[in-house]
Design an enzyme around this catalytic site. Sequence first.
Site, PDB file in Angstrom:
ATOM      1  N   ASN A  20       0.855  -1.192   0.000  1.00 15.57           N
ATOM      2  CA  ASN A  20       0.000   0.000   0.000  1.00 15.57           C
ATOM      3  C   ASN A  20       0.893   1.245   0.000  1.00 15.57           C
ATOM      4  O   ASN A  20       1.702   1.432   0.916  1.00 15.57           O
ATOM      5  CB  ASN A  20      -0.892  -0.039   1.247  1.00 15.57           C
ATOM      6  N   HIS A  46       1.029   6.188   1.808  1.00 15.87           N
ATOM      7  CA  HIS A  46       1.879   7.089   2.607  1.00 15.87           C
ATOM      8  C   HIS A  46       2.879   7.879   1.764  1.00 15.87           C
ATOM      9  O   HIS A  46       3.332   8.941   2.181  1.00 15.87           O
ATOM     10  CB  HIS A  46       2.610   6.305   3.694  1.00 15.87           C
ATOM     11  N   HIS A 104      -5.663   3.645  -1.811  1.00 12.80           N
ATOM     12  CA  HIS A 104      -7.006   3.982  -1.331  1.00 12.80           C
ATOM     13  C   HIS A 104      -7.343   5.375  -1.846  1.00 12.80           C
ATOM     14  O   HIS A 104      -6.736   6.361  -1.425  1.00 12.80           O
ATOM     15  CB  HIS A 104      -7.002   3.948   0.204  1.00 12.80           C
ATOM     16  N   ARG A 151      -9.539   8.113  -1.461  1.00 14.43           N
ATOM     17  CA  ARG A 151     -10.539   8.554  -0.481  1.00 14.43           C
ATOM     18  C   ARG A 151     -11.382   9.672  -1.044  1.00 14.43           C
ATOM     19  O   ARG A 151     -10.927  10.435  -1.900  1.00 14.43           O
ATOM     20  CB  ARG A 151      -9.854   9.027   0.806  1.00 14.43           C
ATOM     21  N   ARG A 167      -7.249  12.925   0.398  1.00 13.85           N
ATOM     22  CA  ARG A 167      -6.205  13.434   1.299  1.00 13.85           C
ATOM     23  C   ARG A 167      -4.817  12.935   0.921  1.00 13.85           C
ATOM     24  O   ARG A 167      -3.825  13.511   1.285  1.00 13.85           O
ATOM     25  CB  ARG A 167      -6.522  13.086   2.751  1.00 13.85           C
ATOM     26  N   GLU A 225      -8.636   0.423  -3.243  1.00 14.05           N
ATOM     27  CA  GLU A 225      -9.484   0.475  -2.040  1.00 14.05           C
ATOM     28  C   GLU A 225     -10.390   1.677  -2.170  1.00 14.05           C
ATOM     29  O   GLU A 225      -9.931   2.773  -2.508  1.00 14.05           O
ATOM     30  CB  GLU A 225      -8.616   0.705  -0.803  1.00 14.05           C
ATOM     31  N   THR A 251      -8.310   3.578   8.062  1.00 13.37           N
ATOM     32  CA  THR A 251      -9.538   2.780   8.136  1.00 13.37           C
ATOM     33  C   THR A 251      -9.631   2.105   9.502  1.00 13.37           C
ATOM     34  O   THR A 251      -8.767   1.310   9.866  1.00 13.37           O
ATOM     35  CB  THR A 251      -9.532   1.704   7.026  1.00 13.37           C
ATOM     36  N   GLU A 307     -11.005  -9.351   2.885  1.00 10.83           N
ATOM     37  CA  GLU A 307      -9.731  -8.988   3.522  1.00 10.83           C
ATOM     38  C   GLU A 307     -10.010  -8.885   5.016  1.00 10.83           C
ATOM     39  O   GLU A 307     -10.815  -8.048   5.450  1.00 10.83           O
ATOM     40  CB  GLU A 307      -9.197  -7.665   2.981  1.00 10.83           C
ATOM     41  N   HIS A 343      -3.682  -4.580   7.745  1.00  8.45           N
ATOM     42  CA  HIS A 343      -3.800  -3.458   8.672  1.00  8.45           C
ATOM     43  C   HIS A 343      -2.924  -3.693   9.890  1.00  8.45           C
ATOM     44  O   HIS A 343      -3.106  -4.679  10.601  1.00  8.45           O
ATOM     45  CB  HIS A 343      -5.247  -3.182   9.119  1.00  8.45           C
TER      46      HIS A 343
HETATM   47  N1  PXP Z   1      -5.852  -2.961   4.186  1.00  6.16           N
HETATM   48  C1  PXP Z   1      -6.765  -1.959   4.228  1.00  6.16           C
HETATM   49  C2  PXP Z   1      -8.153  -2.260   3.800  1.00  6.16           C
HETATM   50  C3  PXP Z   1      -6.406  -0.659   4.646  1.00  6.16           C
HETATM   51  O1  PXP Z   1      -7.332   0.309   4.688  1.00  6.16           O
HETATM   52  C4  PXP Z   1      -5.062  -0.414   4.995  1.00  6.16           C
HETATM   53  C5  PXP Z   1      -4.645   0.963   5.419  1.00  6.16           C
HETATM   54  O2  PXP Z   1      -4.756   1.832   4.356  1.00  6.16           O
HETATM   55  C6  PXP Z   1      -4.147  -1.473   4.922  1.00  6.16           C
HETATM   56  C7  PXP Z   1      -4.574  -2.743   4.539  1.00  6.16           C
HETATM   57  C8  PXP Z   1      -2.710  -1.296   5.269  1.00  6.16           C
HETATM   58  O3  PXP Z   1      -2.563  -1.003   6.621  1.00  6.16           O
HETATM   59  P1  PXP Z   1      -1.173  -0.528   7.192  1.00  6.16           P
HETATM   60  O4  PXP Z   1      -0.851   0.781   6.546  1.00  6.16           O
HETATM   61  O5  PXP Z   1      -1.397  -0.426   8.654  1.00  6.16           O
HETATM   62  O6  PXP Z   1      -0.165  -1.578   6.808  1.00  6.16           O
END
Ligand code: PXP
Length: 238
Positions: A7, A10, A43, A45, A49, A70, A101, A151, A190
């Site tokens: 992901n 960031h 994601h 949004r 953001r 996402e 999330t 997921e 997550h």
């Molecule tokens: N899966 C989903 C559905 C998420 O919303 C996120 C955070 O954006 C992640 C995985 C990844 O989480 P993390 O950034 O804590 O690794």
Amino acid sequence: MTTLGVNIDHIANVRQARKTVEPDPVQFAFLAELGGADSITVHLREDRRHIQDRDVFLLKETIKTKLNLEMAATEEMLEISKKLRPDYVTIVPEKREEVTTEGGLDVRNNMKYLKNFVEKLKESNIEVSAFIDPLVRQINYSKEIGFNFIELHTGKYAELTGYDQHKELQRIIESTHEANGLGLVVNAGHGLNYNNVKKIASINNMNELNIGHSIVARALAVGLEKSVREMKSLITSN
Ligand code: PXP
């Protein structure tokens, strides 16, 4: 074997802190792939953001792995995903005030709407996943709605310690087994990091782990290609 979805939200967070053009998540997706990412997750949004519309369309054109979009189950996102045609969509709950999330999608209380929504995505040949808490009732409803994947939310597992974490891990293992029995493909994510990932990665039939924060944080020290490579090695060395 369990695969790794990286992901890159960031990366876009840093860019948006200055609303400039760097760092570009599209360029960093390339490095994540070099490090062994099996898919790229973003994601988009409602408040834009971090990830922007331009990012998702450029990623679709340039990445060599798979694109996991996402998004919240809104009409706006449905239109974007029909144009974009990502490899798959993960439906997440979305609140403006949250930092990330927070909980899983409440599939039970949104059955009719979600059924219709998922059908429309499937008509565009997009596979659809539901980000849910590891609860049997949410799994059963996800199956009934027609999701291809789920997921499982590992946020709680990541926060807990000791015996409580062990119990939460058992819940995730049982949920994976239950969902597999219904023919659902199971991903998880997550809060996963270099210390807690192995137990989740070694669950039987765990398809893919979606990881963002810990990989991007480590990338500041060692570079993204290396931080992805290290995570991939932890996941695949069971
Ligand atoms: N899966 C989903 C559905 C998420 O919303 C996120 C955070 O954006 C992640 C995985 C990844 O989480 P993390 O950034 O804590 O690794």
